[in-house]
Design a protein around this motif. Structure first.
Motif, short mmCIF file in Angstrom:
data_model
loop_
_atom_site.label_atom_id
_atom_site.label_comp_id
_atom_site.label_asym_id
_atom_site.label_seq_id
_atom_site.Cartn_x
_atom_site.Cartn_y
_atom_site.Cartn_z
N GLU A 33 0.82 -1.21 0.00
CA GLU A 33 0.00 0.00 0.00
C GLU A 33 0.85 1.26 0.00
N SER A 34 2.06 1.17 0.50
CA SER A 34 2.95 2.34 0.53
C SER A 34 3.32 2.79 -0.88
N GLU A 35 3.13 1.91 -1.89
CA GLU A 35 3.45 2.28 -3.27
C GLU A 35 2.23 2.73 -4.06
N TYR A 36 1.06 2.75 -3.43
CA TYR A 36 -0.12 3.25 -4.12
C TYR A 36 0.05 4.75 -4.38
N GLY A 37 -0.53 5.22 -5.46
CA GLY A 37 -0.46 6.64 -5.75
C GLY A 37 -1.02 6.96 -7.11
N ARG A 38 -1.05 8.25 -7.45
CA ARG A 38 -1.61 8.68 -8.72
C ARG A 38 -0.55 9.01 -9.77
N GLU A 39 0.71 8.75 -9.42
CA GLU A 39 1.78 9.03 -10.38
C GLU A 39 1.83 7.93 -11.45
N PRO A 40 2.34 8.23 -12.63
CA PRO A 40 2.48 7.20 -13.68
C PRO A 40 3.46 6.12 -13.25
N VAL A 41 3.27 4.93 -13.81
CA VAL A 41 4.14 3.81 -13.47
C VAL A 41 4.77 3.21 -14.73
N CYS A 42 5.78 2.38 -14.50
CA CYS A 42 6.43 1.64 -15.57
C CYS A 42 5.85 0.24 -15.65
N LEU A 43 6.04 -0.39 -16.77
CA LEU A 43 5.52 -1.74 -16.97
C LEU A 43 6.11 -2.71 -15.97
N GLU A 44 7.39 -2.49 -15.61
CA GLU A 44 8.07 -3.40 -14.69
C GLU A 44 7.46 -3.39 -13.29
N GLU A 45 6.73 -2.33 -12.97
CA GLU A 45 6.21 -2.19 -11.61
C GLU A 45 4.89 -2.91 -11.39
N ILE A 46 4.22 -3.34 -12.44
CA ILE A 46 2.89 -3.92 -12.27
C ILE A 46 2.89 -5.41 -12.60
N ARG A 47 1.96 -6.12 -12.02
CA ARG A 47 1.86 -7.55 -12.26
C ARG A 47 1.51 -7.83 -13.72
N PRO A 48 2.10 -8.85 -14.32
CA PRO A 48 1.73 -9.21 -15.69
C PRO A 48 0.24 -9.50 -15.83
N GLY A 49 -0.41 -9.94 -14.75
CA GLY A 49 -1.84 -10.20 -14.82
C GLY A 49 -2.67 -8.98 -15.14
N CYS A 50 -2.10 -7.79 -15.00
CA CYS A 50 -2.83 -6.57 -15.35
C CYS A 50 -3.05 -6.47 -16.85
N TYR A 51 -2.09 -6.98 -17.65
CA TYR A 51 -2.13 -6.77 -19.10
C TYR A 51 -1.97 -8.05 -19.92
#
Length: 413
Positions: free
Chosen positions: A67-85
């Motif tokens: 939860e400490s990494e939640y936010g409204r800033e843009p993210v990189c592909l490496e930061e999100i789970r592959p299940g998102c895309y």
């Protein structure tokens, strides 16, 4: 109730659209104008259409992140789970969460395709809408039959073309289409006009549910510019209460008695008071306002036509006796910040623990299956569709929460 025995179909999840989704789906004359997936100089990901960059913000894809990494800033592909895309990783994330079925709302094109309303000439943007829908129905939902409820976006600027698209996609098995919770807020005619009649008639004829997601008016209720994010979140159901009011008092359901509308990500705890309020208003205003709903109360119209969903809503479930039990559904909201992934069965079981098995089955999957003409059991035997059975087949798939910000390219830190 054993959470592992639940069969869960979520009517509100989200997809972070993958690179290449428009390839070979756009007519040659528009191929160069199709949205492009890019890496920005700081390493963050974005889509570009008609010169407009649409980044993916952190809150859109936080599954598996602390939860400490939640936010409204843009993210990189490496930061999100592959299940998102990635559809294959998504199914494994669903299995690990014990979720059988999912309906996924769009991301970069916005909840109901506002991107193509606001940018591009009409012929070009119409081609993009059809390409998006073909990707979603054929590739995203079509890759795993019985796991996804396909969901289309409309051509918001043209109700006739939207009607044709609804009918085209219904032939492909798609019986859900997103729409704005407030057309007027997008500069379009309201539901009190006959402008939308061709589109709504097609939805009613084809058994296609009109899905109004929280935020699909491109507006959020806010008290002041300096109010904290908690105020926006506290008021989030207000947008869907506005939509519900428009639906009940407009002629939509009188003209199209077979139409069903789903309010997505708004919870259900507000519904008992809303129903009481609109009945009171009708009794006290109809004699001088001219409003005539025939022989039905507005709450009866609402109960008949409007589908509801919740993630966790103990008060709403406890108040279910004043709602239509056949129109209450469940949502996971993967991979957004409100999501109950990867513990959805255990968390929803808390709200459902006092219900009879028949009620639980309606809320967790049967209502969604009926309304969206979705039959997962044609592909997966019921005994293999429970949360426990799905988790067992995915084995040791990694669902640990761990920081990922350090994976961002150095230029983006």
């Amino acid at each position: 109730m054993d959470a592992g025995d639940l069969i869960l179909v979520s009517v509100d999840d989200h997809v972070i659209e993958p690179e290449g989704m428009f390839d070979d789906r756009v007519p040659a004359k528009f191929a160069d104008a199709a949205p492009r997936f890019i890496r920005r100089p700081d390493g963050t990901m974005a889509w570009v259409y008609e010169g407009v960059e649409i980044p993916n913000t952190a809150l859109n894809a936080v599954a598996g992140r602390p939860e400490s990494e939640y936010g409204r800033e843009p993210v990189c592909l490496e930061e999100i789970r592959p299940g998102c895309y990635d559809i294959h990783a998504r199914v494994k994330d669903m299995d690990a969460n014990g979720v059988l079925g999912s309906m996924c709302f769009p991301s970069f094109v916005r909840f109901c395709g506002q991107l193509f309303l606001d940018h591009g000439d009409r012929e070009q943007s119409a081609a993009m809408v059809r390409a998006y829908n073909d990707w979603h129905v054929d590739e995203w939902a079509g890759s795993y039959p019985g796991r996804f409820i396909p969901l289309a976006i409309p051509l918001l600027w043209d109700p006739q073309e939207s009607a044709a698209e609804v009918r085209r996609l219904a032939r492909k098995g798609c019986h859900a289409v997103t729409f704005t919770s407030n057309p007027h807020a997008l500069g379009l005619p309201s539901l009190y006009t006959d402008h939308w009649d061709p589109f709504l008639a097609a939805c009613a004829d084809e058994g296609t549910v009109l899905c109004l997601h929280l935020g699909s008016s491109s507006q959020v209720p806010i008290t002041s510019p300096d109010a904290p994010i908690e105020v926006i979140y506290s008021l989030s159901p207000i947008g869907l209460m506005e939509a519900a009011s428009d639906l009940v008092w407009s002629p939509v359901f009188r003209k199209f008695p077979d139409l069903r509308v789903a309010l997505s990500e708004g919870g259900i705890g507000w519904v008992p008071y809303f129903q009481e309020r609109i009945d009171y208003i009708y009794r006290t205003t109809r004699h001088w306002s001219g409003m005539d709903l025939g022989n039905k109360l507005p709450s009866e119209i609402f109960k008949e036509h409007v589908l509801l969903c919740f993630i966790e809503d103990d008060f709403g479930v406890a108040s279910r006796g004043v709602m239509n039990p056949d129109n209450i559904t469940w949502e996971c909201d993967y991979p957004h910040s409100d999501s109950s992934w990867p513990n959805s069965p255990e968390r929803v079981a808390v709200s459902l623990h006092e219900l009879a098995d028949a009620e639980v089955d309606k809320i967790t999957h049967l209502n969604a299956m009926r309304h969206f003409r979705f039959d997962p059991f044609a592909h997966i035997p019921r005994e293999h569709a429970t949360a426990g059975a799905l988790r067992a087949r995915v084995g040791d798939w990694d669902i640990d929460v761990r920081p990922t910000a350090h994976l961002r390219p150095a230029a983006a830190r």
